[in-house]
Design a protein around this motif. Structure first.
Motif, PDB file in Angstrom:
ATOM      1  N   ILE A 160      81.222  15.378 144.010  1.00  6.83           N
ATOM      2  CA  ILE A 160      81.503  13.996 143.646  1.00  6.83           C
ATOM      3  C   ILE A 160      82.571  13.946 142.562  1.00  6.83           C
ATOM      4  N   PHE A 161      82.392  14.829 141.582  1.00  5.65           N
ATOM      5  CA  PHE A 161      83.286  14.766 140.433  1.00  5.65           C
ATOM      6  C   PHE A 161      84.183  15.997 140.380  1.00  5.65           C
ATOM      7  N   PRO A 162      85.335  15.875 139.707  1.00  7.18           N
ATOM      8  CA  PRO A 162      86.175  17.060 139.540  1.00  7.18           C
ATOM      9  C   PRO A 162      85.506  18.077 138.617  1.00  7.18           C
ATOM     10  N   THR A 163      85.907  19.333 138.773  1.00  3.98           N
ATOM     11  CA  THR A 163      85.239  20.381 138.002  1.00  3.98           C
ATOM     12  C   THR A 163      85.656  20.378 136.549  1.00  3.98           C
ATOM     13  N   SER A 164      86.912  20.053 136.290  1.00  8.04           N
ATOM     14  CA  SER A 164      87.386  20.220 134.918  1.00  8.04           C
ATOM     15  C   SER A 164      88.685  19.466 134.726  1.00  8.04           C
ATOM     16  N   GLY A 165      89.154  19.529 133.501  1.00  6.83           N
ATOM     17  CA  GLY A 165      90.449  18.929 133.208  1.00  6.83           C
ATOM     18  C   GLY A 165      90.339  17.459 132.888  1.00  6.83           C
ATOM     19  N   ILE A 166      91.496  16.859 132.740  1.00  5.63           N
ATOM     20  CA  ILE A 166      91.560  15.461 132.327  1.00  5.63           C
ATOM     21  C   ILE A 166      92.483  14.743 133.277  1.00  5.63           C
ATOM     22  N   GLY A 167      92.283  13.452 133.436  1.00  5.07           N
ATOM     23  CA  GLY A 167      93.208  12.741 134.325  1.00  5.07           C
ATOM     24  C   GLY A 167      92.693  11.382 134.710  1.00  5.07           C
ATOM     25  N   THR A 168      91.608  11.353 135.432  1.00 12.08           N
ATOM     26  CA  THR A 168      91.086  10.048 135.836  1.00 12.08           C
ATOM     27  C   THR A 168      89.755   9.809 135.155  1.00 12.08           C
ATOM     28  N   ALA A 169      89.213   8.618 135.375  1.00 15.82           N
ATOM     29  CA  ALA A 169      87.914   8.310 134.794  1.00 15.82           C
ATOM     30  C   ALA A 169      86.853   9.266 135.317  1.00 15.82           C
ATOM     31  N   ALA A 170      87.035   9.733 136.564  1.00 12.21           N
ATOM     32  CA  ALA A 170      86.047  10.658 137.133  1.00 12.21           C
ATOM     33  C   ALA A 170      85.978  11.951 136.347  1.00 12.21           C
ATOM     34  N   HIS A 171      87.105  12.371 135.780  1.00 18.96           N
ATOM     35  CA  HIS A 171      87.118  13.603 135.000  1.00 18.96           C
ATOM     36  C   HIS A 171      86.261  13.489 133.756  1.00 18.96           C
ATOM     37  N   LEU A 172      86.023  12.247 133.353  1.00 22.77           N
ATOM     38  CA  LEU A 172      85.332  12.023 132.093  1.00 22.77           C
ATOM     39  C   LEU A 172      83.824  12.173 132.232  1.00 22.77           C
ATOM     40  N   VAL A 173      83.310  12.011 133.442  1.00 25.16           N
ATOM     41  CA  VAL A 173      81.868  11.852 133.618  1.00 25.16           C
ATOM     42  C   VAL A 173      81.069  13.083 133.217  1.00 25.16           C
ATOM     43  N   LEU A 174      81.351  14.222 133.851  1.00 29.71           N
ATOM     44  CA  LEU A 174      80.520  15.402 133.588  1.00 29.71           C
ATOM     45  C   LEU A 174      80.591  15.863 132.138  1.00 29.71           C
ATOM     46  N   PRO A 175      81.791  15.958 131.539  1.00 32.76           N
ATOM     47  CA  PRO A 175      81.804  16.346 130.128  1.00 32.76           C
ATOM     48  C   PRO A 175      81.061  15.361 129.231  1.00 32.76           C
ATOM     49  N   SER A 176      81.162  14.059 129.544  1.00 32.24           N
ATOM     50  CA  SER A 176      80.464  13.083 128.720  1.00 32.24           C
ATOM     51  C   SER A 176      78.967  13.226 128.858  1.00 32.24           C
TER      52      SER A 176
END
Lengths: 305, 276, 523
Positions: A160-176
């Motif tokens: 569902i979500f990207p594994t890592s990095g920054i870029g879109t709102a989706a990138h923010l979910v797992l680290p948050s």
């Protein structure tokens, strides 16, 4: 009030100065960046030359004086590794850390406050116990483990979500989620306790006896009064993670100041380490100062020892 | 019937679990099925079986034995580190209240500095200087936590200092140490106990984070923390290498947290709304 | 009541303070989508030193082989002509004349001529140069003469034997543009490097990524991949996840179970460069005099099951070495017999040498992977286990990379220590680095063996390629007898790749000369 402010500012400045001394000493004691930078075949004279080029050949206290005078003028030196101004590197990345921290705090708030409030209201019931368990779990596992598990679950098995990095709102979910889960526990605890205190108060009983609906009692009356310690914990947690969530940023490749600083320590990149720690100290002290000031305004009864 | 009420609210499960862990840590040699450091590469990464109840790790070492011995290391590190932090922190915190103002302020500044230092970076820098070892890990974790003790204890001690009987004691010239021992310490004791419990949980986690950064308990000694950190790449395949010690950490930290919360509610309700 | 109002207003203010920048950053932080045809490489290291005249280590070739060419380039089969098309060597071997390639343009449109070759090498010769391989270049090269724009002469002070065989030497060194470099200075060049290479640097974020764009006017094979990004990702599991998810097309620095998973997957596969590294175990006879006895060194070699370690921990990426020279190294001798795994023999040799069971030996271990040996911490820990199995008691001295480097330079490493070498292409440089008075690891590596030092010096001036090779091969046989150092592994560097990458031909013996222009990239 303004005397207090000046006092506090003075204390913070002294603290910052002490911080700079300690981190300077620690960084320089930790090793020699030249031996890391220079190739294996470099001779002693090669390295001496490199050291001189970087200004590392002078005695320690001289280096410190140079460093602190330059820093006072805003020059924090150049990163040995990346060959760009150290503070520039940090400021470049701080917005990313800010983004991650606020997301984490928001997630924490959304999770912790309702759970904390309901736990307090339904004290002693199953919900209370379950709520406690859920909240504390976030603080019971090392954060890198939570991060890796999340990547496995929601980036690999269920992509569902990207594994890592920054870029879109989706990138923010797992680290948050990783970072937020950690602070949610302390927020939830404090919310619950504060609500318990608030719900015990006289005026709550008065309101209830007057026939005010339970909902209003909880949210309009009790929570209002519980808000102060809750806000405090939110601000303090924010100050803490604003310094850069090193582990989360490393696992998720989030380009924030925490990851930058850790890499700098490994590389013995003194200017960058010093600048990073000073910056983090500044942020931390700044937010704490703000919290104290707001606290004073909110509750003039508070004495300051 | 009040005491009945109190007993019912004891965190039974957590206390029994912790008791079990302590027993395991104390008697590891008798409980563990094998040598935790015995390598056997040809039997590496084997799933749980009769010969190895919890499987083997990437060097062929028995996971169950490592978890059992790891309990000892993780607990020792946690307790010792928090002890160091508590001793130093309480000493400085209490002293700062009873010495002349300027010295007290200086100690406060030192405390503030350490609170403002980012823990992980300091741990890294110190480890880079002194090298990784069991003692150094304990000292580093102690270094990270002492300031929180100092600040909290100082706050408590300050309010105690202003109480009537303490003022009276000072007026009649009681020696400082006596005042500290008889009046201040007993009153801050509750706070210290609660904080010790809660910092213990954090210390166990911090040990794992230090291993993740490469500055934790060095090989071949097994600790739950370094088992989880070193086993990261195996998480999707030989999951038992990393998941089982991870569960051990989780249950232990969780139990300690639960007990700490319970203690806090009983001993010092004032602390419920402070941050640790 | 008033307090309450203040409090609630304050609450909203604080809430707004927190959420507003978040919303702003969230929308502002939305990066533009990756352009079509962008290949992403995730690696545990990112080199952003873009000035080849300040070359610091072999890993510098990661960006340098993208942006620049040398007189020779490192291709899949070895060194091949690049900016130099052919050359002649004078009879006295003290002059090499290169014919240069015509029609080559730098990324900014400047013509490549002999002036640029002269400028590059003279920069390396100059006293302020911090180029890592400066010393052998200064020792050999007197000056570069520009005969005409497409012909240069290298006038040598002494015979430059490994110019064509060693990557460390000048042959493959990157050429920089004279006019541009003089105009912008070294700082300016570092910010905006210009070369003749198959890629141009389009943007960087220090410590995060470097973005490259294909050079459409490249004189050689023009890359079909328009955009390449080198991204720093520290955590191995995250790199693996990125590859699985398609967020990275190539990943570096994976071993063990993650590598197995990639090999087993349908969507993914691996490409390896054989052999990008060699490693050894050496012995400090100063701190541990028992190592002076050859039987003890041999015993340790017999004690270790290197194949088991290679199969399990290293996931087949490394092969037990018979010698410090790999099969691709200049000077490799075929047929050298490896030391077999034989713990009984090890115990026997130890007791013959008078080493009692339980004897403590210092063992310098590592907490981080470093150099050409993947997973060094675990490999060394496994070795410690094998030593324990034959009755020795290794006293582990864990070192982090920075501390270890400092120790090695000062010659203070204790007991048993490990030594990696990347790009092991020339036997002479390996010999010089690890055995003798020029070794970089100080006293512990200076064995004081006359024959070794003689051979090291003699092969350095031997101009006849065959004779030099013979000298090195003879030395290899001698070393197998004397066994001063225990060879450990020849390692390849595996790259995990998605199926959209085909045709990739990385440089021989190097993990860092990636030749990405050879990739056929379908995305």
């Amino acid at each position: 009030m303004s005397i207090y402010l000046i006092q506090r500012l003075g204390q913070s400045l002294l603290t910052l100065l002490g911080l700079s001394v300690i981190v300077f000493a620690l960084a320089h004691l930790s090793g020699d960046p030249v031996s890391l930078l220079a190739p294996p075949e470099a001779t002693a004279e090669d390295m001496a030359r490199l050291r001189a080029k970087l200004g590392l050949d002078k005695p320690l206290h001289t280096q410190y004086l140079i460093y602190i005078t330059q820093a006072a003028q805003g020059d924090f030196g150049e990163s040995i590794r990346w060959k760009t101004p150290a503070m520039g590197l940090i400021l470049d990345r701080f917005p990313n850390t800010l983004l991650l921290s606020t997301s984490a705090i928001l997630f924490g708030i959304c999770l912790a406050i309702p759970v904390g409030v309901v736990s307090a209201v339904k004290r002693g019931t199953l919900f209370d116990s379950v709520g406690k368990v859920v909240a504390i779990i976030g603080q019971s596992m090392p954060s890198f483990w939570i991060g890796i598990l999340l990547i496995m679950a929601f980036a690999l098995y269920f992509p569902i979500f990207p594994t890592s990095g920054i870029g879109t709102a989706a990138h923010l979910v797992l680290p948050s989620l990783t970072l937020g889960g950690y602070v949610a526990a302390s927020m939830m605890r404090v919310t619950r306790s504060a609500m318990l205190d608030a719900l015990d108060a006289d005026y709550v009983r008065t309101a209830r006896s007057k026939g005010v609906s339970e909902w209003r009692v909880i949210w309009k009356h009790a929570f209002r009064n519980a808000a102060t310690p809750v806000l405090t914990i939110i601000a303090l947690d924010f100050a803490n993670i604003l310094r850069g969530a090193v582990i989360t940023e490393t696992v998720f490749g989030w380009p924030g100041i925490g990851k930058l600083a850790v890499d700098a320590v490994y590389a013995r990149d003194f200017p960058l380490v010093q600048a990073a720690v000073l910056f983090m100290g500044l942020v931390f002290l700044g937010v704490n100062l703000l919290v104290d000031l707001i606290y004073t305004r909110l509750d003039p009864r508070i004495t300051h020892g | 019937m009040q005491w009945l009420q109190k007993i019912r609210q004891l965190p039974y499960l957590s206390l029994s679990y912790l008791f079990l862990i302590v027993i395991i840590a104390l008697f590891a040699e008798w409980i563990a099925p094998g040598n935790p450091n015995l390598q056997n590469l040809r039997e590496a990464q084997m799933p749980p079986s009769a010969g190895h109840l919890l499987g083997t790790d990437h060097l062929g070492r028995d996971v169950l034995s490592r978890i059992i011995f790891g309990a000892r290391i993780s607990l020792v590190v946690g307790v010792a580190a928090v002890a160091v932090a508590a001793v130093v922190g309480v000493f400085l915190g209490v002293t700062s209240v009873m010495v002349p103002r300027w010295l007290g302020d200086a100690i406060m500044r030192l405390t503030d500095i350490f609170l403002a230092l980012p823990a992980v970076l300091i741990a890294l820098a110190v480890a880079a200087t002194v090298g990784p070892s069991l003692i150094n890990v304990i000292l580093i974790i102690g270094l990270v936590y002492w300031a929180q003790f100092a600040r909290l204890v100082r706050g408590e001690a300050l309010s105690v200092r202003e109480r009537d009987y303490v003022l009276a004691a000072r007026v009649i010239g009681s020696p400082v140490l006596r005042i500290i021992r008889r009046h201040i310490l007993p009153n801050v004791l509750n706070t210290i106990i609660v904080m010790i419990t809660l910092q213990l949980a954090s210390a166990i986690l911090l040990e794992s984070i230090l291993s993740f950064l490469g500055i934790g308990i060095p090989q071949p000694t097994a600790s739950w923390g370094n088992m989880v950190a070193d086993g990261r790449p195996y998480i999707a395949f030989s999951w038992w290498i990393v998941t089982l010690p991870g569960v051990a950490i989780m249950l232990t930290v969780f139990s300690v947290n639960l007990c700490g919360d319970w203690l806090r509610d009983r001993l010092d309700p004032k602390l419920r709304t402070t941050q640790f | 009541m008033r307090n309450q109002n203040i409090r609630s207003k304050l609450r909203y203010k604080i809430f707004a303070l927190i959420t507003a920048p978040w919303l702003g950053l969230c929308t502002g932080g939305l990066a533009s989508a990756a352009p079509e045809g962008e290949m992403v490489i995730a690696a545990p290291l990112l080199i952003q030193n873009f000035d080849p005249t300040n070359h610091q280590s072999a890993s510098d070739y990661l960006p340098h082989s993208m942006l620049f060419d040398g007189l020779l380039n490192l291709g899949a089969t070895g060194k091949e002509p690049a900016l130099a098309t052919d050359w002649t060597i004078s009879d006295d071997k003290l002059m090499i004349e290169f014919n240069l390639r015509r029609g080559v343009k730098f990324h900014n449109g400047d013509e490549f001529t002999g002036e640029d070759v002269q400028f590059t090498f003279h920069r390396i010769l100059s006293p302020e140069s911090t180029h890592n391989a400066r010393k052998p270049i200064i020792a050999a090269l007197d000056r570069v003469e520009v005969v005409n724009p497409f012909k240069v002469r290298f006038h040598l002070k002494k015979i430059w034997v490994d110019f064509f065989t060693s990557v460390r030497s000048g042959g493959t060194g990157a050429i920089v543009p004279k006019n541009y470099y003089e105009k912008v200075g070294d700082k300016g060049f570092q910010q905006n490097p210009i070369g003749t290479g198959p890629f141009m640097l389009s943007s960087i974020q220090a410590g995060e990524f470097s973005k490259f764009e294909a050079n459409p006017n490249y004189w050689g094979q023009v890359s079909n991949t328009k955009f390449v990004t080198q991204r720093l990702v520290a955590e191995p599991f995250t790199r693996y996840a990125m590859l699985e998810r398609g967020e990275a097309d190539i990943i570096m620095g994976i071993t063990g179970p993650l590598l197995e998973k990639i090999k087993a997957s349908d969507k993914l596969t691996t490409v390896s460069t054989r052999y990008s590294g060699t490693s050894i175990i050496s012995f400090n006879r100063g701190t541990n005099p028992e190592f002076k006895d050859r039987r003890v060194r041999l015993a340790i070699a017999h004690a270790i099951d290197r194949q088991a370690i290679a199969d399990t921990i290293l996931g087949g990426v490394c092969e037990p070495a018979t010698h410090i020279f790999t099969p691709g190294t200049f000077g490799y001798e075929e047929g050298i017999k490896p030391v077999p795994y034989d713990p009984a023999k090890a115990k026997q040799l130890l007791s013959e040498a008078g080493i009692a069971p339980g004897h403590e030996v210092d063992f310098t271990t590592h907490t981080q992977s470093f150099g050409s040996q993947p997973n060094a911490p675990m490999v060394l820990e496994a070795i410690a286990g094998y030593l324990e199995a034959v009755g020795l008691k290794p006293k582990r001295l864990p070192r982090e990379t920075g501390a270890w480097l400092a120790e090695m330079r000062a010659g203070k490493q204790r007991g048993i220590f490990y030594g990696p070498s990347s790009v092991p292409d020339d036997g002479g440089s390996l010999l010089r680095s690890w055995y003798g008075y020029q070794a970089w690891c100080g006293e512990p590596c200076n064995f004081g063996i006359k024959e070794y030092d003689q051979i090291t010096d003699a092969q350095a001036v031997e101009t006849d390629v065959n004779k030099r090779e013979q000298m090195l091969q003879d030395w290899a046989k001698m070393e197998r007898e004397r066994f001063e150092i225990m060879p450990l592994y020849w390692c390849s560097t595996p790259f995990g790749i998605t199926r959209s990458i085909t045709g990739w031909a990385p440089g021989l013996l190097s993990a860092y000369h990636q030749n990405l222009q050879s990739v056929v990239f379908e995305k």
